[in-house]
Design an enzyme around this catalytic site. Structure first.
Site, mmCIF file in Angstrom:
data_model
loop_
_atom_site.group_PDB
_atom_site.id
_atom_site.type_symbol
_atom_site.label_atom_id
_atom_site.label_comp_id
_atom_site.label_asym_id
_atom_site.label_seq_id
_atom_site.Cartn_x
_atom_site.Cartn_y
_atom_site.Cartn_z
ATOM 1 C CG HIS A 105 -0.400 -0.129 2.172
ATOM 2 N ND1 HIS A 105 -0.259 -1.021 3.632
ATOM 3 C CD2 HIS A 105 0.440 1.578 3.190
ATOM 4 C CE1 HIS A 105 0.447 -0.100 4.476
ATOM 5 N NE2 HIS A 105 0.706 1.129 4.163
ATOM 6 C CG ASP A 150 0.296 -4.201 2.462
ATOM 7 O OD1 ASP A 150 0.478 -3.544 1.981
ATOM 8 O OD2 ASP A 150 0.348 -3.229 3.930
ATOM 9 C CB SER A 186 3.217 1.197 6.061
ATOM 10 O OG SER A 186 1.909 1.859 6.786
#
Length: 463
Positions: free
Chosen positions: A122, A152, A224
């Protein structure tokens, strides 16, 4: 003066007499007599092993792990060109054809000295341009090597003039609940930032049918793709998500286990896509009414409700009603425990599955197989590869069989038919079906060609 001396002398004698009387009449002295050749007295104590790292946070040394990690964690910038109006006014009146680039940021971890970097899917999704800034503030253009939306995880690469500091993958299966960890990210291009916490839980399921490591180390959106390391500096996870109503850290964060991330990266580098080995069993959610009805809502393990045809479980003769207790050395208490371990395996890998069957324990070897079914995007049809029986019955060599239909398509009679093509693009297998459906628009016109049980072709158009 003599009177004072007399009073002092009397006080001393009175105190001595009182103390002597207490010792003589009230205090009970215990003696241990050890004769020659007799064993010395032994005190019973706890033999629970103590941590070599100490019992308190002040006795834990985070500095070495942080020093080994910060230079291997980078800032990732994702630039996406504007693809449409961003306001009602621009939609009706235009904006002078000016496109506004959208910028997203995150972190990444260098995993090789020649510049391969693992991050979250993402973080790099839909990027027109990727830039990576190292901890020494040098910036490089990055190339997208491959992604896996399911886990992911994404792999990117930069070309640097010198060998880069990097982290090697550790063994996430050996991480223990309560173990100290560091979350290292480069969220706002401020150079790498370190936060500390413990492993709060393992095999957490966030509704994605995946397995995550949960930690209370502070992680915010820009972290992230950063590193989760233990106090030895071993990379045990890639930080990927937080649970928050505000979008900011409120006490829980989650990381993709390093064993899964490593496997995804190796697959992308070797095969260009992720090789998914599946066991081939279906289960029942522990807290569902169906589980309560069957009396399995409190089972410690994974209850097998069904076995998929042509799967490893089918070939190994696993049965509905079996309860999976262990896979190889990993104890299985819930479905994320099972999927977390299987996700680190490939088709052809052989595992030992320990089951409870009618009260007796059995260990059954199972060879994992390539995924035979999936749900295609946009229309959300469940399709599977054709078995040899299907090919003989329908007299075809290519295509996929529709085995599940969402409610909005119930009245079209799609289930059980063979899907041959999408918008005149022939379908060979489930991977081909997924790619074909990825190309269609939710708002456009789509045609599919089917083969029914009578061998007749049907063409349906969906608007």
């Amino acid at each position: 003066m003599k009177k004072i001396a007399s009073l002092l002398l009397i006080s001393v004698f009175a105190g001595a007499i009182t103390l002597g009387a207490y010792v003589l009449f009230f205090e009970k002295t215990n003696y241990t007599v050890v004769a020659e050749g007799a064993k010395a007295p032994v005190l019973t104590t706890s033999y629970t092993p103590t941590s070599a790292r100490g019992s308190g946070i002040n006795e834990i040394d985070f500095t070495i792990a942080a020093e080994n990690t910060v230079n291997a964690v980078v800032h990732v910038k994702n630039v996406t060109e504007g693809r449409g109006p961003t306001s009602i006014a621009e939609f009706f009146y235009g904006s002078g054809n000016a496109q506004k680039p959208q910028v997203g940021t995150g972190s990444g971890v260098i995993i090789s000295p020649d510049g391969f970097i693992v991050t979250n899917n993402h973080v790099v999704s839909k990027a027109d341009e990727l830039q990576v800034t190292l901890n020494n503030n040098r910036t490089y253009d990055a190339q997208l090597i491959g992604t896996d939306a399911t886990s992911d995880i994404a792999l990117i690469k930069i070309d640097a003039e010198e060998k880069l500091p990097y982290l090697a993958f550790g063994d996430s299966d050996s991480a223990k609940i309560g173990e100290w960890v560091l979350a290292v990210g480069n969220p706002f291009n401020l150079t790498s930032t370190v936060t500390a916490g413990i492993v709060s839980a393992k095999a957490r399921d966030l509704g994605r049918r995946q397995s995550f490591i949960q930690t209370d180390a502070a992680v915010n959106p820009g972290n992230s793709g950063g590193a989760l390391v233990n106090t030895n500096g071993d990379l045990i996870g890639i930080n990927t998500a937080i649970t928050s109503q505000t979008g900011s850290y409120v006490g829980y964060s989650f990381a993709v286990p390093s064993n899964i991330a490593k496997k995804v990266v190796e697959d992308i580098m070797e095969y260009g896509n992720v090789q998914t080995g599946i066991l081939g069993v279906s289960t029942i959610n522990a807290n569902s009414p169906q589980a309560v009805e069957k009396g399995i809502n409190e089972i410690d393990g994974v209850y097998i409700d069904g076995v998929e045809e042509d799967s490893g479980a089918y070939d190994a003769k696993l049965q509905a009603g079996d309860v999976i207790k262990k896979v190889d050395h990993v104890r299985v208490r819930n479905f994320p425990d099972l999927t977390g371990y299987i996700s680190s395996k490939r088709p052809g890998d052989r595992i030992a599955v320990t089951i409870d069957r009618n009260g007796s324990t059995e260990v059954i070897p199972v060879t994992l197989k390539k995924r035979q079914s999936l749900v295609v995007p946009v229309m959300n049809l469940a399709v599977k590869n054709l078995s040899e029986k299907d090919k003989r019955k329908f007299k075809v060599k290519k295509g996929v069989k529709i085995i599940g239909v969402p409610e909005r398509y119930y009245n079209y009679g799609l289930e059980g038919k063979i899907l041959l093509s999408v918008d005149d693009e022939e379908i060979d297998d489930i991977q081909g079906a997924q790619k074909a459906f990825e190309k269609i628009s939710k708002y456009g016109r789509t045609s599919i060609t089917l083969l029914n049980k009578d061998g007749e072709k049907e063409r349906l158009i969906f608007q």
